[in-house]
Design an enzyme around this catalytic site. Structure first.
Site, mmCIF file in Angstrom:
data_model
loop_
_atom_site.group_PDB
_atom_site.id
_atom_site.type_symbol
_atom_site.label_atom_id
_atom_site.label_comp_id
_atom_site.label_asym_id
_atom_site.label_seq_id
_atom_site.Cartn_x
_atom_site.Cartn_y
_atom_site.Cartn_z
ATOM 1 N N HIS A 67 4.801 27.446 6.769
ATOM 2 C CA HIS A 67 5.874 26.603 7.306
ATOM 3 C C HIS A 67 6.019 26.807 8.813
ATOM 4 O O HIS A 67 6.218 25.849 9.567
ATOM 5 C CB HIS A 67 7.187 26.944 6.595
ATOM 6 C CG HIS A 67 8.386 26.286 7.174
ATOM 7 N ND1 HIS A 67 9.266 26.938 8.021
ATOM 8 C CD2 HIS A 67 8.868 25.013 7.060
ATOM 9 C CE1 HIS A 67 10.214 26.116 8.388
ATOM 10 N NE2 HIS A 67 10.009 24.940 7.820
ATOM 11 N N GLU A 70 3.341 24.881 10.493
ATOM 12 C CA GLU A 70 3.671 23.450 10.511
ATOM 13 C C GLU A 70 4.565 23.112 11.701
ATOM 14 O O GLU A 70 4.339 22.127 12.421
ATOM 15 C CB GLU A 70 4.366 23.071 9.202
ATOM 16 C CG GLU A 70 4.921 21.667 9.165
ATOM 17 C CD GLU A 70 6.304 21.586 8.531
ATOM 18 O OE1 GLU A 70 7.226 21.049 9.193
ATOM 19 O OE2 GLU A 70 6.463 22.058 7.395
ATOM 20 N N HIS A 71 5.593 23.933 11.938
ATOM 21 C CA HIS A 71 6.500 23.712 13.074
ATOM 22 C C HIS A 71 5.741 23.756 14.392
ATOM 23 O O HIS A 71 5.924 22.901 15.264
ATOM 24 C CB HIS A 71 7.593 24.788 13.082
ATOM 25 C CG HIS A 71 8.801 24.416 12.292
ATOM 26 N ND1 HIS A 71 10.076 24.431 12.810
ATOM 27 C CD2 HIS A 71 8.937 24.014 11.005
ATOM 28 C CE1 HIS A 71 10.938 24.062 11.881
ATOM 29 N NE2 HIS A 71 10.275 23.820 10.776
ATOM 30 N N GLU A 142 17.342 28.095 10.495
ATOM 31 C CA GLU A 142 17.071 27.237 9.339
ATOM 32 C C GLU A 142 17.171 28.047 8.043
ATOM 33 O O GLU A 142 17.743 27.575 7.047
ATOM 34 C CB GLU A 142 15.675 26.621 9.476
ATOM 35 C CG GLU A 142 15.355 25.568 8.438
ATOM 36 C CD GLU A 142 13.981 24.936 8.635
ATOM 37 O OE1 GLU A 142 13.589 24.127 7.777
ATOM 38 O OE2 GLU A 142 13.304 25.255 9.641
#
Length: 436
Positions: A67, A70-71, A142
């Site tokens: 993840h 991905e960012h 987040e």
């Protein structure tokens, strides 16, 4: 380029494997204004232990790195890729699951330009220690937000109970402690292993000309160099499968007005069919069994609803993915323990349940097919589900041929394979004292 006609749904899919190993799918949809491009890698949060390409020794990378990667893909030396897409009249997004990472755009114009932008930014990594450190704070926030979401906490808690020794026990985002360990070198290591074209798929769906679009893609990919790799040779390492590790019950408190209960049943990989078509039949057979037992038109659902054990929050799912499969049932209740006991009684006595009969099955198959055909009107649905619902050579477009062939015997066999009380776990969320 191979052409596959799905006459029952009046769709034609074009596919080709490029010399660098990238598998391309093109689905022309005349009459639609938008075009979607989806670029996916077979790499997700559970792939945290592997042998890097070109190496012989296994490595263990920090949880949450898929993840995090991905960012970071959207940040380049020249600026933010989201702004680039915006200037070109497109919107972009990305998502990471347990087993996939996908990047997509949607646009009504400049399709070639946006498609090339999608391919280029995903295939040109740029990570620096400074940018990595900056991202840690953003993702940390987040993670904090998700920890305040009771539905997220419930789902994560159930998975941790069912898979305590498996990477599924850790959230896709990782933890604040694990992402703090991530370095730029870690990102490049994961990128170079899992973002090779041989481990990726590209889908373009919309008002496109397949020959023209494929020519754009071939030209773009021919201008790039990638190391020669044999497709499917990434060595991923997972713990040995053992149902004995399942935690039968766990709980925690949150500031809630009502309690929550979740019941999960972990399936064994060894019990799954090997043949792709049979695997899809099993997946839909399991879903149909759950719908027969606990769908919102079933007698069981109505009884539990009238007894006040469940309400409109109740839901269920059967998840079948690379390396795992499980059943999950979730609901809010003033009596969460009584709700779970009632669900267990229904689930683990499925073979004797009067709801599981030929008449109900035929009705649910028609209902399932109706929802399926309706979903094909959404290009966004097709784009998001295509790679998530692919089993071998079968795609979501094979579904309408498979569902009608599922028999009551198939449904019962899926239950016999999957629904075992000793493979189940329960997770409760209770209101904190004084939360009301």
């Amino acid at each position: 380029m191979r052409k596959i006609d799905y006459r029952q749904i009046n769709e034609t899919l074009y596919t080709e494997v490029l010399p660098n190993g990238l598998t391309v799918y093109l689905l022309p949809k005349a009459g639609f204004h938008k075009t979607y491009g989806l670029f996916s890698t077979d790499y997700g949060s559970i792939d945290n232990q592997f042998v890097p390409l070109g190496k012989t020794e296994a490595v263990r990378v920090p949880d949450g790195i898929a993840h995090f990667l991905e960012h970071k893909m959207f940040e380049k030396e020249a600026g933010d890729i989201f702004q680039v897409f915006g200037k070109q009249g497109a919107s972009a997004n990305a998502f990471t699951s347990f087993t996939k990472t996908s990047y997509l755009f949607s646009a009504t114009e400049n399709i070639r330009l946006n498609l090339e932008t999608l391919l280029d930014f995903v295939q040109e990594p740029y990570f620096t220690p400074e940018s990595v450190d900056k991202e840690k704070g953003i993702i940390g926030q987040e993670i904090g937000m998700y920890q305040d979401d009771p539905y997220f906490v419930q789902f994560s808690g159930l998975l941790e109970s069912l898979y305590p020794e498996h990477p599924l026990a850790v959230d896709i985002l990782g933890t604040v402690a694990t992402i703090d360990q991530i370095t730029a070198d870690d990102l490049y290591l994961c990128y170079n292993t899992f973002y090779h074209p041989s481990n990726m798929k590209l889908l373009v769906v919309g008002n496109i000309d397949p020959e023209e679009t494929m020519a754009w893609i071939r030209e773009n990919q021919a201008g790039k160099d990638f190391p020669a790799v044999e497709a499917g040779k990434i060595q991923r390492i997972f713990p040995e499968e053992s149902l004995s590790q399942i935690r039968s019950e766990a709980s925690r408190t949150l500031p809630l007005s009502r309690g929550k209960g979740a019941l999960g049943v972990r399936g064994r990989l060894a019990d799954l069919p090997v043949d792709s078509r049979e695997l899809v039949r099993f997946r839909y057979g399991a879903n149909l069994l759950l719908a027969l037992l606990l769908g919102n038109t079933s007698g069981n659902y109505l009884r539990l609803y009238n007894e006040g054990l469940i309400d409109d929050s109740f839901g269920y799912e059967y998840t079948l993915d690379r390396g795992f499969h499980f059943v999950g049932l979730y609901g809010d209740s003033d009596q969460p323990e009584a709700m779970i006991e009632a669900l267990k009684e229904i689930l683990f006595n499925f073979a004797k349940d009067p709801e599981v009969n030929e008449t109900n099955l035929e009705l649910l198959k028609k209902k399932m097919l109706g929802k399926y055909f309706q979903s094909l009107n959404s290009l966004e649905y097709i784009a998001n589900q295509f790679t998530q619902s692919q089993y071998g050579d079968l795609t979501i477009f094979d579904v309408p041929e498979i569902i009608p062939t599922i028999t009551l015997q198939d449904v019962l066999a899926a239950g016999e394979t999957l629904l075992h009380a000793e493979a189940s776990g329960v997770y409760y969320l209770y209101p904190e004292e004084g939360a009301n």
